[in-house]
Design a protein around this motif. Sequence first.
Motif, PDB file in Angstrom:
ATOM      1  N   GLY A  57       0.795  -1.208   0.000  1.00  0.00           N
ATOM      2  CA  GLY A  57       0.000   0.000   0.000  1.00  0.00           C
ATOM      3  C   GLY A  57       0.833   1.266   0.000  1.00  0.00           C
ATOM      4  O   GLY A  57       2.057   1.242  -0.184  1.00  0.00           O
ATOM      5  N   VAL A 101      -5.575  -1.819   1.425  1.00  0.00           N
ATOM      6  CA  VAL A 101      -4.865  -3.037   1.033  1.00  0.00           C
ATOM      7  C   VAL A 101      -5.542  -4.272   1.618  1.00  0.00           C
ATOM      8  O   VAL A 101      -5.807  -5.244   0.906  1.00  0.00           O
ATOM      9  CB  VAL A 101      -3.392  -2.981   1.483  1.00  0.00           C
ATOM     10  N   ASP A 140      -0.366  -9.794   2.397  1.00  0.00           N
ATOM     11  CA  ASP A 140      -0.687  -8.396   2.704  1.00  0.00           C
ATOM     12  C   ASP A 140       0.488  -7.802   3.476  1.00  0.00           C
ATOM     13  O   ASP A 140       0.700  -8.122   4.638  1.00  0.00           O
ATOM     14  CB  ASP A 140      -1.984  -8.357   3.527  1.00  0.00           C
ATOM     15  N   ARG A 195       1.366  -0.892   4.369  1.00  0.00           N
ATOM     16  CA  ARG A 195       1.967   0.311   3.797  1.00  0.00           C
ATOM     17  C   ARG A 195       3.486   0.308   3.833  1.00  0.00           C
ATOM     18  O   ARG A 195       4.130   0.941   3.010  1.00  0.00           O
ATOM     19  CB  ARG A 195       1.460   1.555   4.535  1.00  0.00           C
ATOM     20  N   SER A 216      -2.792  10.107  -3.865  1.00  0.00           N
ATOM     21  CA  SER A 216      -2.303   8.749  -4.069  1.00  0.00           C
ATOM     22  C   SER A 216      -1.280   8.700  -5.200  1.00  0.00           C
ATOM     23  O   SER A 216      -0.275   7.984  -5.115  1.00  0.00           O
ATOM     24  CB  SER A 216      -3.481   7.816  -4.371  1.00  0.00           C
TER      25      SER A 216
END
Length: 280
Positions: free
Chosen positions: A8, A15, A134, A137, A164
């Motif tokens: 992310g 995410v 996963d 970030r 973003s």
Amino acid sequence: MAVITLVGLPGAPGVTSTALALLRTWPLEASRRLVLAECDPDGGAVLPGALQSTVVADRGLRNLTESSRTQDLVTAFWPQLIALENDEKRSERNRLLLPGLTAMHQASSLAPVWGQLADLFTGIETHGHDVLVDLGRSGAFGPAGVLALRADTVLVVMRGTLRSMHAARSRIQALRALMDGDSGQGAGALGILLIRQGPYGPREVQDELGVRVVAALPYRPEEAAVLSDGASEGRGFMTSKLMSAARDAATPIRQQVASRRARVASPLQQRLMKAVTDAR
């Protein structure tokens, strides 16, 4: 099958919600499994979020690392998974979650384990199962980053907003450098999974950042709340626009993996053929 890592950007673009949408809609053949591994060093979000703490946090990444001290990591792995099956009547449950850490400070003790996990996920993949990782970030740039370097594809989850786009530019540049290094799979494994919020669509994002937009999901906050915060699903949730798009995303993601593998295989085949020729 494949190991697919999701990363992310600052600003929480979703995410984990995206990973859960893929987990619940991914097409599975008989006897195949899909594992979502929460490997975000900042901590897991599924148990307190989508599952609303209805599942006791007695399994997961932290427990796996502790169990691996007394037994083989592969043996310790499967008992740490939680079944997340769409149809509760099915006796065979093949959509599985490895819950993440429950506190940030736990990540410091996992430094020696991330590489072993990368090997484990590769082993699962070679047995015909898919793995979603996963990394949140920040996970792609610390010790957990080996899980991105060793993945079949790395998908940056972002939105089509100016904020973003700005965050993605430097993040993608850093990922390119890492993945093109000696330990990486090459920047050809890098892609974008776009959340359609904001003025920038797939073509604009792809042209601006120089990375293929592999798939796009609609911005549907009410539907996403089921995945992020355990909101009530409702009868039509699995056929909603968000979940239908996630189901469709499996095809281009698999094509991304196949394309990268073909690019990697061609030079290798050429070297093998040259070695055979030289040996003659």
